[in-house]
Design a protein around this motif. Structure first.
Motif, PDB file in Angstrom:
ATOM      1  N   GLY A 256       4.759  -3.265  -9.604  1.00  0.00           N
ATOM      2  CA  GLY A 256       4.175  -2.124  -8.899  1.00  0.00           C
ATOM      3  C   GLY A 256       4.283  -2.278  -7.392  1.00  0.00           C
ATOM      4  O   GLY A 256       4.644  -1.330  -6.680  1.00  0.00           O
ATOM      5  N   ALA A 257       3.990  -3.495  -6.905  1.00  0.00           N
ATOM      6  CA  ALA A 257       4.075  -3.743  -5.464  1.00  0.00           C
ATOM      7  C   ALA A 257       5.509  -3.538  -4.975  1.00  0.00           C
ATOM      8  O   ALA A 257       5.740  -2.974  -3.894  1.00  0.00           O
ATOM      9  N   GLY A 258       6.473  -3.959  -5.782  1.00  0.00           N
ATOM     10  CA  GLY A 258       7.877  -3.766  -5.412  1.00  0.00           C
ATOM     11  C   GLY A 258       8.257  -2.299  -5.334  1.00  0.00           C
ATOM     12  O   GLY A 258       8.948  -1.865  -4.398  1.00  0.00           O
ATOM     13  N   ALA A 259       7.789  -1.520  -6.319  1.00  0.00           N
ATOM     14  CA  ALA A 259       8.109  -0.084  -6.341  1.00  0.00           C
ATOM     15  C   ALA A 259       7.472   0.642  -5.155  1.00  0.00           C
ATOM     16  O   ALA A 259       8.102   1.506  -4.527  1.00  0.00           O
ATOM     17  N   ILE A 260       6.224   0.285  -4.842  1.00  0.00           N
ATOM     18  CA  ILE A 260       5.530   0.935  -3.720  1.00  0.00           C
ATOM     19  C   ILE A 260       6.166   0.521  -2.391  1.00  0.00           C
ATOM     20  O   ILE A 260       6.357   1.355  -1.490  1.00  0.00           O
ATOM     21  N   ALA A 261       6.515  -0.758  -2.260  1.00  0.00           N
ATOM     22  CA  ALA A 261       7.192  -1.216  -1.033  1.00  0.00           C
ATOM     23  C   ALA A 261       8.516  -0.487  -0.854  1.00  0.00           C
ATOM     24  O   ALA A 261       8.880  -0.085   0.261  1.00  0.00           O
TER      25      ALA A 261
ATOM     26  N   GLY B 144      -2.063  -2.861  -1.249  1.00  0.00           N
ATOM     27  CA  GLY B 144      -2.173  -3.731  -0.076  1.00  0.00           C
ATOM     28  C   GLY B 144      -1.020  -4.715   0.021  1.00  0.00           C
ATOM     29  O   GLY B 144      -0.455  -4.951   1.101  1.00  0.00           O
ATOM     30  N   GLU B 145      -0.642  -5.284  -1.127  1.00  0.00           N
ATOM     31  CA  GLU B 145       0.485  -6.223  -1.162  1.00  0.00           C
ATOM     32  C   GLU B 145       1.786  -5.519  -0.780  1.00  0.00           C
ATOM     33  O   GLU B 145       2.606  -6.065  -0.022  1.00  0.00           O
ATOM     34  N   ALA B 146       1.980  -4.297  -1.280  1.00  0.00           N
ATOM     35  CA  ALA B 146       3.191  -3.535  -0.943  1.00  0.00           C
ATOM     36  C   ALA B 146       3.285  -3.293   0.563  1.00  0.00           C
ATOM     37  O   ALA B 146       4.364  -3.413   1.154  1.00  0.00           O
ATOM     38  N   ILE B 147       2.155  -2.954   1.170  1.00  0.00           N
ATOM     39  CA  ILE B 147       2.137  -2.723   2.623  1.00  0.00           C
ATOM     40  C   ILE B 147       2.570  -3.992   3.360  1.00  0.00           C
ATOM     41  O   ILE B 147       3.360  -3.944   4.311  1.00  0.00           O
TER      42      ILE B 147
ATOM     43  N   GLU C  74       1.169   3.827  11.104  1.00  0.00           N
ATOM     44  CA  GLU C  74       2.077   4.889  10.639  1.00  0.00           C
ATOM     45  C   GLU C  74       1.802   5.291   9.187  1.00  0.00           C
ATOM     46  O   GLU C  74       2.315   6.310   8.721  1.00  0.00           O
ATOM     47  N   LEU C  75       1.000   4.499   8.487  1.00  0.00           N
ATOM     48  CA  LEU C  75       0.722   4.768   7.080  1.00  0.00           C
ATOM     49  C   LEU C  75      -0.573   5.557   6.912  1.00  0.00           C
ATOM     50  O   LEU C  75      -1.470   5.487   7.753  1.00  0.00           O
ATOM     51  N   ARG C  76      -0.640   6.305   5.822  1.00  0.00           N
ATOM     52  CA  ARG C  76      -1.865   7.017   5.444  1.00  0.00           C
ATOM     53  C   ARG C  76      -2.216   6.572   4.021  1.00  0.00           C
ATOM     54  O   ARG C  76      -1.572   6.997   3.060  1.00  0.00           O
ATOM     55  N   ILE C  77      -3.193   5.697   3.902  1.00  0.00           N
ATOM     56  CA  ILE C  77      -3.532   5.088   2.614  1.00  0.00           C
ATOM     57  C   ILE C  77      -4.793   5.750   2.062  1.00  0.00           C
ATOM     58  O   ILE C  77      -5.797   5.868   2.763  1.00  0.00           O
ATOM     59  N   THR C  78      -4.701   6.173   0.800  1.00  0.00           N
ATOM     60  CA  THR C  78      -5.799   6.883   0.139  1.00  0.00           C
ATOM     61  C   THR C  78      -6.342   6.056  -1.017  1.00  0.00           C
ATOM     62  O   THR C  78      -5.578   5.447  -1.760  1.00  0.00           O
ATOM     63  N   SER C  79      -7.674   6.065  -1.187  1.00  0.00           N
ATOM     64  CA  SER C  79      -8.250   5.606  -2.447  1.00  0.00           C
ATOM     65  C   SER C  79      -9.383   6.546  -2.831  1.00  0.00           C
ATOM     66  O   SER C  79      -9.710   7.479  -2.089  1.00  0.00           O
ATOM     67  N   LYS C  80      -9.961   6.309  -4.017  1.00  0.00           N
ATOM     68  CA  LYS C  80     -10.941   7.257  -4.562  1.00  0.00           C
ATOM     69  C   LYS C  80     -12.098   6.530  -5.221  1.00  0.00           C
ATOM     70  O   LYS C  80     -11.917   5.486  -5.859  1.00  0.00           O
ATOM     71  N   LEU C  81     -13.261   7.143  -5.094  1.00  0.00           N
ATOM     72  CA  LEU C  81     -14.513   6.607  -5.631  1.00  0.00           C
ATOM     73  C   LEU C  81     -14.694   7.017  -7.090  1.00  0.00           C
ATOM     74  O   LEU C  81     -14.658   8.209  -7.405  1.00  0.00           O
ATOM     75  N   PRO C  82     -14.914   6.059  -8.005  1.00  0.00           N
ATOM     76  CA  PRO C  82     -15.108   6.425  -9.412  1.00  0.00           C
ATOM     77  C   PRO C  82     -16.507   6.961  -9.695  1.00  0.00           C
ATOM     78  O   PRO C  82     -17.462   6.697  -8.957  1.00  0.00           O
ATOM     79  N   GLY C  83     -16.604   7.692 -10.809  1.00  0.00           N
ATOM     80  CA  GLY C  83     -17.850   8.369 -11.150  1.00  0.00           C
ATOM     81  C   GLY C  83     -19.032   7.446 -11.376  1.00  0.00           C
ATOM     82  O   GLY C  83     -20.186   7.830 -11.132  1.00  0.00           O
TER      83      GLY C  83
ATOM     84  N   TYR D 233     -11.721  -4.465   0.554  1.00  0.00           N
ATOM     85  CA  TYR D 233     -11.480  -5.895   0.311  1.00  0.00           C
ATOM     86  C   TYR D 233     -10.317  -6.089  -0.658  1.00  0.00           C
ATOM     87  O   TYR D 233      -9.480  -6.972  -0.488  1.00  0.00           O
ATOM     88  N   ARG D 234     -10.291  -5.273  -1.695  1.00  0.00           N
ATOM     89  CA  ARG D 234      -9.224  -5.387  -2.694  1.00  0.00           C
ATOM     90  C   ARG D 234      -7.851  -5.195  -2.057  1.00  0.00           C
ATOM     91  O   ARG D 234      -6.894  -5.896  -2.387  1.00  0.00           O
ATOM     92  N   ALA D 235      -7.756  -4.206  -1.171  1.00  0.00           N
ATOM     93  CA  ALA D 235      -6.463  -3.897  -0.546  1.00  0.00           C
ATOM     94  C   ALA D 235      -6.160  -4.779   0.665  1.00  0.00           C
ATOM     95  O   ALA D 235      -5.021  -4.807   1.132  1.00  0.00           O
ATOM     96  N   GLY D 236      -7.180  -5.489   1.156  1.00  0.00           N
ATOM     97  CA  GLY D 236      -6.994  -6.265   2.372  1.00  0.00           C
ATOM     98  C   GLY D 236      -6.812  -5.389   3.596  1.00  0.00           C
ATOM     99  O   GLY D 236      -6.063  -5.711   4.518  1.00  0.00           O
ATOM    100  N   LEU D 237      -7.518  -4.254   3.606  1.00  0.00           N
ATOM    101  CA  LEU D 237      -7.420  -3.298   4.713  1.00  0.00           C
ATOM    102  C   LEU D 237      -8.720  -3.254   5.506  1.00  0.00           C
ATOM    103  O   LEU D 237      -9.799  -3.524   4.970  1.00  0.00           O
TER     104      LEU D 237
END
Length: 281
Positions: free
Chosen positions: A32-37, A60-63, A72-81, A98-102
């Motif tokens: 997955g990290a390879g595909a996103i990178a 985060g690893e892909a970045i 230059e990046l726009r990184i999105t995540s979402k809050l679960p129910g 923390y998970r993404a290292g951002l």
């Protein structure tokens, strides 16, 4: 390798995002990290993730595997129910980082309103505060109906910059998009290609693709751009990644836009995910 330049759209808070993004659902681990990178190298700058995709770390690893500057990046995540209560939402946003290292997310969305649980206003207040603290640049929602958005406006005075909804030629969300346009909310399209294995065989779309000398996927994604939506296609293939972003050197004629608009169905959702009743935890 050729990369494509993608124009930006400006959200109502003044922040810009690219007119096409990259979906990351089911892209996990090293592959997955390879595909996103690869997607980043191919010109994608808007990446869409979620806590429930369990791949914020992969993003985060892909970045880190690319040389593109963070700003230059726009990184999105979402809050679960399951974390809609205020205190849990604040902690979950921190955990996402923390998970993404951002240090911050460019966009953080409430994944579903979960109206039966009825804590989405509380969750929205947590996003508002996290934005004040610098953890999030822009705050938005996903799968919210106009009635949910009206309630956010009434109870907090703040509307989302973006609402990410299911949107594709078989479910074109015309009324929802009209509400967004009237209220300055950007429409972002999840599953913009429906189920790609099915839709590419649609004869109507194949006919239009032949007329322009494009793939069916390019025709659909160009349709999204021209109705004012921001699609977030996902592909692990570098060739298709480039294809899905190469949308800005042609324009669909009005009659072809109308033909695609007529493909919509009242029961066009991919699964039984009506936000009025659907709950995702």
């Amino acid at each position: 390798m050729m990369t494509h330049t993608v124009p930006n759209v400006t959200m109502h808070d003044g922040v810009t995002i690219p007119a096409v993004g990259f979906g990351t659902v089911k892209l996990n681990g090293n592959e997955g990290a390879g595909a996103i990178a690869n997607a980043i190298r191919n010109g994608y700058r808007l990446l869409d993730s979620a806590y429930n995709y369990e791949n914020e770390g992969t993003v985060g690893e892909a970045i880190r595997r690319t040389t593109v500057p963070r700003e230059e990046l726009r990184i999105t995540s979402k809050l679960p129910g399951r974390y809609h209560s205020y205190d849990k939402a604040v902690v979950t946003i921190q955990e996402s980082l923390y998970r993404a290292g951002l240090d911050y997310y460019d966009l953080y969305l409430i994944h579903w309103p979960n109206p039966i649980q009825d804590q989405y206003v509380e969750a929205w207040q947590a996003l508002i505060d996290a934005q004040k603290w610098g953890l999030i640049r822009s705050i938005g929602v996903s799968n919210f109906l106009p009635e949910h958005l009206e309630r956010l406006k009434k109870e907090t005075g703040i509307l989302p910059v973006i609402n990410q909804v299911e949107l594709h030629p078989f479910f074109n969300q015309e009324a929802q998009r009209k509400y967004h346009d009237e209220n300055g909310i950007i429409t972002e399209s999840w599953s913009p290609l429906y189920q790609a294995g099915d839709i590419i065989h649609n004869e109507t779309l194949q006919g239009i693709a032949g007329k322009y000398g494009r793939t069916v996927s390019q025709i659909i994604l160009r349709w999204h751009v021209q109705i004012g939506a921001v699609p977030i296609p996902r592909s692990t293939s570098p060739q298709r990644q480039l294809e899905n972003i190469g949308l800005f050197d042609f324009t669909l004629e009005d009659e072809d836009m109308q033909t695609i608009n007529r493909l919509t169905r009242s029961d066009g959702r991919i699964f039984d995910g009506d936000p009025a009743v659907y709950e995702e935890f």
